[in-house]
Design an enzyme around this catalytic site. Structure first.
Site, PDB file in Angstrom:
ATOM      1  N   ARG A  45       0.848  -1.210   0.000  1.00  0.00           N
ATOM      2  CA  ARG A  45       0.000   0.000   0.000  1.00  0.00           C
ATOM      3  C   ARG A  45       0.876   1.249   0.000  1.00  0.00           C
ATOM      4  O   ARG A  45       0.605   2.221  -0.693  1.00  0.00           O
ATOM      5  CB  ARG A  45      -0.953  -0.006   1.207  1.00  0.00           C
ATOM      6  CG  ARG A  45      -1.641   1.343   1.417  1.00  0.00           C
ATOM      7  CD  ARG A  45      -2.919   1.304   2.240  1.00  0.00           C
ATOM      8  NE  ARG A  45      -2.876   0.434   3.396  1.00  0.00           N
ATOM      9  CZ  ARG A  45      -2.170   0.645   4.503  1.00  0.00           C
ATOM     10  NH1 ARG A  45      -1.430   1.735   4.618  1.00  0.00           N
ATOM     11  NH2 ARG A  45      -2.199  -0.223   5.490  1.00  0.00           N
ATOM     12  N   TYR A  97     -18.188  16.238 -14.374  1.00  0.00           N
ATOM     13  CA  TYR A  97     -18.421  14.797 -14.434  1.00  0.00           C
ATOM     14  C   TYR A  97     -19.419  14.401 -13.334  1.00  0.00           C
ATOM     15  O   TYR A  97     -19.257  14.788 -12.168  1.00  0.00           O
ATOM     16  CB  TYR A  97     -17.087  14.057 -14.257  1.00  0.00           C
ATOM     17  CG  TYR A  97     -17.247  12.563 -14.172  1.00  0.00           C
ATOM     18  CD1 TYR A  97     -17.655  11.824 -15.282  1.00  0.00           C
ATOM     19  CD2 TYR A  97     -17.043  11.883 -12.984  1.00  0.00           C
ATOM     20  CE1 TYR A  97     -17.830  10.459 -15.205  1.00  0.00           C
ATOM     21  CE2 TYR A  97     -17.216  10.506 -12.904  1.00  0.00           C
ATOM     22  CZ  TYR A  97     -17.607   9.804 -14.018  1.00  0.00           C
ATOM     23  OH  TYR A  97     -17.792   8.455 -13.941  1.00  0.00           O
ATOM     24  N   ASP A 169      -8.951  18.375 -13.332  1.00  0.00           N
ATOM     25  CA  ASP A 169      -9.227  17.021 -13.821  1.00  0.00           C
ATOM     26  C   ASP A 169      -8.843  17.012 -15.298  1.00  0.00           C
ATOM     27  O   ASP A 169      -9.528  17.604 -16.130  1.00  0.00           O
ATOM     28  CB  ASP A 169     -10.719  16.700 -13.619  1.00  0.00           C
ATOM     29  CG  ASP A 169     -11.060  15.269 -14.031  1.00  0.00           C
ATOM     30  OD1 ASP A 169     -10.364  14.718 -14.919  1.00  0.00           O
ATOM     31  OD2 ASP A 169     -12.033  14.709 -13.492  1.00  0.00           O
ATOM     32  N   LYS A 194      -9.676   6.045 -18.645  1.00  0.00           N
ATOM     33  CA  LYS A 194     -10.064   6.566 -19.943  1.00  0.00           C
ATOM     34  C   LYS A 194      -8.852   6.541 -20.889  1.00  0.00           C
ATOM     35  O   LYS A 194      -8.346   5.479 -21.174  1.00  0.00           O
ATOM     36  CB  LYS A 194     -10.663   7.968 -19.759  1.00  0.00           C
ATOM     37  CG  LYS A 194     -11.657   8.057 -18.572  1.00  0.00           C
ATOM     38  CD  LYS A 194     -12.931   7.275 -18.785  1.00  0.00           C
ATOM     39  CE  LYS A 194     -13.791   7.158 -17.545  1.00  0.00           C
ATOM     40  NZ  LYS A 194     -14.157   8.402 -16.886  1.00  0.00           N
TER      41      LYS A 194
END
Ligand SMILES: *Cc1c(COP(=O)(O)O)cnc(C)c1O
Length: 377
Positions: A45, A97, A169, A194
């Site tokens: 992690r 979004y 973004d 994306k």
């Protein structure tokens, strides 16, 4: 070296023991302290060798001081928003979004953050929305799905003057076309699901930050919250990045030709693409190296929407974007379904609006599919 070269060479010369060309997938979650010393990796992690190469690459591509790979775009945004505390306020792109809007309104506002949704093209309104507790401006440009362009430099200057962070973004443009940190932003987030991944087979997010202190804070949150990217997915993302330049070039070439086709079609009322945005295009060209592969259009009649979507044969009617395959999305019932109707319609996301993620197929086949789906009344 130029970005095409840097992208192609992502991950090479990283594994010196055997000379592997591709970064190995390190699935081990724990790392031995050999001779009592950490190798630099202790627990996955906190740090993982495969993810590390990806994170260095992301930071380098965006021109940041640190990169953080997250389990999704939403995980990246949630991690960044954890910089803020109860009572803090953010100014946010009005056209946004849908998932980001849902996170802000249905989760983070319960935890005491507040948000003002402003048309960031109107800098006076942005300035007027700054309150004593405002901490950041959250920008999407071009916006999803209306492709509205925000001037990143102007927003960043305003933010600096008021001691706010600028968060961008950059999912639609990717660092191949637009690098917000070079324009004055502090933090870039991505849905790497994306274009960065590019193949509709990977869920991932990214954060890239500028400044040592801010980067340390985000590193702390990334490890503490734990929405980190799995090693296998980090490998897939590295693999996708190698072809980002040629994919983006082809997405864009196809999109430009489709805009031409749609412009002369009688069933289309309006088209949204950066080059068609009268006020926005000069700004977009000054901050990005191309218009990208996303476009939206409005049909003349709402009755045409469902038959059109049903008749598509090559283009897939599906949510998501940025993959090699062309998709058409119906924002009103898919990506933007969680935004109240009045708000959605006020911004212009009406029931006749369709959004297209233009793929890298042969453009003539895409045009033929659109033509038969539109004409076949
Ligand atoms: C898809 C998307 C997100 C969310 O990313 P996930 O990877 O789906 O969690 C955030 N911002 C934009 C602009 C997106 O398109």
């Amino acid at each position: 070296m130029r970005i095409e070269t840097r992208l192609t060479q992502v991950g090479t010369r990283k594994e010196r023991q055997n000379g592997a060309i591709n970064v190995p997938i390190y699935l081990s979650t724990a790392y031995e302290h050999i001779d009592g010393q950490s190798t630099g990796y202790d627990y996955t992690r906190t740090g993982n060798p495969t993810r590390h190469v990806l994170e260095e690459t992301l930071a380098e591509l965006e021109g940041g001081d640190g990169g953080f790979a997250c389990s999704s775009g939403m995980a990246a945004i949630q991690t960044v928003l954890s910089l803020f505390s109860q009572g803090d306020h953010l100014i946010v792109s009005l056209d946004l979004y849908g998932g980001t809007y849902r996170l802000f309104e249905q989760v983070l506002s319960r935890l005491g953050l507040s948000f003002s949704y402003i048309d960031l093209r109107k800098i006076d309104e942005v300035e007027a929305a700054i309150q004593q507790n405002t901490k950041a401006i959250f920008v999407e440009t071009p916006t999803n799905p209306l492709m509205q362009v925000t001037d990143i430099r102007t927003i960043a200057q305003l933010a600096i003057a008021h001691d706010l962070l600028t968060i961008v973004d950059n999912t639609f443009c990717t660092p191949y076309l637009q690098r917000p940190l070079e324009l004055g932003a502090d933090i870039v987030v991505h849905s790497a699901t994306k274009y960065l991944g590019g193949h509709n087979d990977l869920l991932a997010g990214a954060i890239i930050s500028k400044g040592v202190e801010l980067t340390e804070q985000i590193g702390f949150l990334h490890n503490t919250i734990g929405a980190t990217l799995a090693p296998f997915d980090a490998f897939l993302l590295l693999r996708g990045l190698k072809t980002l330049a040629i994919r983006m070039d082809q997405h864009q070439r196809n999109a430009t030709k489709l805009v031409g086709f749609l412009q002369q079609h009688r069933c289309i009322e309006s088209i949204f693409y950066p080059s068609l945005d009268q006020d926005g295009h000069a700004i977009h060209s000054s901050q990005a190296d191309g218009d990208g592969g996303m476009l939206s259009f409005r049909l003349q009649d709402v009755e045409q929407v469902q038959p059109f979507l049903r008749r598509l044969q090559l283009i897939t009617y599906a949510e998501s974007l940025g993959g090699v395959e062309s998709f058409i999305t119906y924002p009103a019932t898919q990506t933007h379904a969680d935004i109240p109707v009045e708000i959605r319609e006020a911004v212009g996301v009406c029931d006749r609006l369709l959004r297209m993620s233009v793929g890298i197929e042969h453009v003539d086949d895409l045009i033929a599919d659109l033509e038969q789906a539109l004409d076949n009344k």
